[in-house]
Design an enzyme around this catalytic site. Structure first.
Site, PDB file in Angstrom:
ATOM      1  N   ARG A 166      29.743  36.773  31.024  1.00 23.86           N
ATOM      2  CA  ARG A 166      31.060  37.333  31.386  1.00 23.86           C
ATOM      3  C   ARG A 166      32.055  37.293  30.223  1.00 23.86           C
ATOM      4  O   ARG A 166      33.255  37.094  30.421  1.00 23.86           O
ATOM      5  CB  ARG A 166      31.648  36.598  32.606  1.00 23.86           C
ATOM      6  CG  ARG A 166      30.766  36.646  33.836  1.00 23.86           C
ATOM      7  CD  ARG A 166      30.599  38.057  34.380  1.00 23.86           C
ATOM      8  NE  ARG A 166      29.698  38.054  35.528  1.00 23.86           N
ATOM      9  CZ  ARG A 166      28.388  38.304  35.471  1.00 23.86           C
ATOM     10  NH1 ARG A 166      27.830  38.580  34.305  1.00 23.86           N
ATOM     11  NH2 ARG A 166      27.647  38.279  36.553  1.00 23.86           N
ATOM     12  N   SER A 215      34.596  38.237  42.625  1.00 29.53           N
ATOM     13  CA  SER A 215      34.222  36.848  42.363  1.00 29.53           C
ATOM     14  C   SER A 215      35.325  36.138  41.580  1.00 29.53           C
ATOM     15  O   SER A 215      35.737  36.607  40.527  1.00 29.53           O
ATOM     16  CB  SER A 215      32.914  36.781  41.585  1.00 29.53           C
ATOM     17  OG  SER A 215      31.851  37.274  42.362  1.00 29.53           O
ATOM     18  N   GLU A 285      36.913  33.536  36.644  1.00 25.67           N
ATOM     19  CA  GLU A 285      36.335  34.827  36.237  1.00 25.67           C
ATOM     20  C   GLU A 285      37.383  35.922  36.355  1.00 25.67           C
ATOM     21  O   GLU A 285      37.443  36.840  35.536  1.00 25.67           O
ATOM     22  CB  GLU A 285      35.110  35.159  37.104  1.00 25.67           C
ATOM     23  CG  GLU A 285      34.409  36.451  36.690  1.00 25.67           C
ATOM     24  CD  GLU A 285      33.081  36.652  37.379  1.00 25.67           C
ATOM     25  OE1 GLU A 285      32.758  37.808  37.697  1.00 25.67           O
ATOM     26  OE2 GLU A 285      32.358  35.657  37.600  1.00 25.67           O
TER      27      GLU A 285
END
Length: 294
Positions: A166, A215, A285
């Site tokens: 990520r 998320s 995130e």
């Protein structure tokens, strides 16, 4: 502000553009006509003015005090997807994951089905090394085109981005305008079946019909974020109008009255409880930008 061919709006509310439906305004919202319009605007803009890109507004908390500088939103001119070679797609940064995966299906290009499940656009996928269901952008990216903060343009190869989980090393202030993806030969029917499986899995496990941001936390090494949150007793936890989803504990939702401050405070409370219960430090995130209300 420099003259533009697209649309430039002062004091533009951002909440209607975000999945959470919360947050303040941008000093300026720029929706460029095309890549030339974007490049010329950035070249002429005072270098001290901050600039950031906005896609579909998922994976983002805009704080209630708003965002200083310019928010760039890439619209229809950046949402084209074309097959440019054998197993190769050229995708505008404003194209959704559903459009990219559907175009791949129609062309018999497999391996891009996972994009169907990511709520965002190509620009965000490339910046964040977006992934789901066992695959990531690093598995399909050939290169991407960016406009740098000074208005110059560069094409960056996969190796230039130094992808990790990520995260990418895109140059500071760079705005992705297009990406080239590749896959492998597959039957359209098989691709559609995998897309259907992914869609059904998401519908069954995620609060897709709620005001959410996707998320919330990265999965720590050796752990699933949702499981850590659940083990810390946070399922259903609320602060103000923000709640940890009962359906999937790595999702925060706006029950209808939340502010961005509520959502961020809830996320920090979850992080604190997880650290106390398991010793694991969860990392956000979801990107958080802007200023709180003074």
């Amino acid at each position: 502000m420099p003259a533009v061919a697209g649309r430039l709006t002062a004091h533009a509310p951002l909440a209607p553009l975000l999945w959470f439906k919360t947050g303040g305004a941008a000093d300026w919202l720029f929706e460029p006509k095309d890549a030339d319009d974007l490049a010329e605007f950035l070249a002429a803009l005072d270098p001290s003015i901050p600039v950031m890109a906005l896609g579909l507004g998922s994976n983002l908390i805009v704080r209630d005090g708003g965002v200083s500088g310019v928010v760039v939103r890439l619209g229809k001119a950046f949402a084209q997807v074309q097959r440019t070679g054998d197993m190769v797609l050229r995708c505008g940064a404003g194209a959704s994951g559903i459009l990219v995966s559907s175009t791949a299906r129609d062309g018999g290009i497999g391996g891009l089905e996972f994009l169907r499940s990511i709520p965002g656009t190509v620009g965000g996928f490339v910046r964040m090394n977006g992934g789901a269901y066992g695959r990531e952008v690093k598995d399909i990216l050939i290169d991407c085109d960016v406009v740098l903060r000074d208005g110059s343009r560069r094409t960056l190869a996969l190796a230039d981005l130094h992808y990790t989980y990520r995260h990418s090393e895109l140059p500071e202030g760079a705005i992705v305008i297009a990406a080239t993806f590749t896959g492998s030969p597959a039957e359209p029917a098989a691709i559609q079946a995998e897309m259907d499986r992914i869609a059904a899995s998401r519908e069954a496990s995620q609060p897709l019909r709620s005001k959410t941001g996707g998320s919330t936390f990265k999965n720590p090494d050796g752990h699933k974020a949702w499981a850590l949150v659940d083990q810390a007793g946070c399922r259903g936890l609320m602060i103000g109008g923000a709640q940890v989803s009962e359906k999937h504990t790595n999702f925060l939702i706006n029950t209808g009255t939340a502010t961005s401050a509520d959502i961020e405070a809830l996320g920090e409370e979850v992080r604190s409880r997880v650290k106390a219960q398991s010793g694991v430090e969860l990392e956000w995130e979801i990107q958080r930008i802007g200023s709180p209300v003074a």
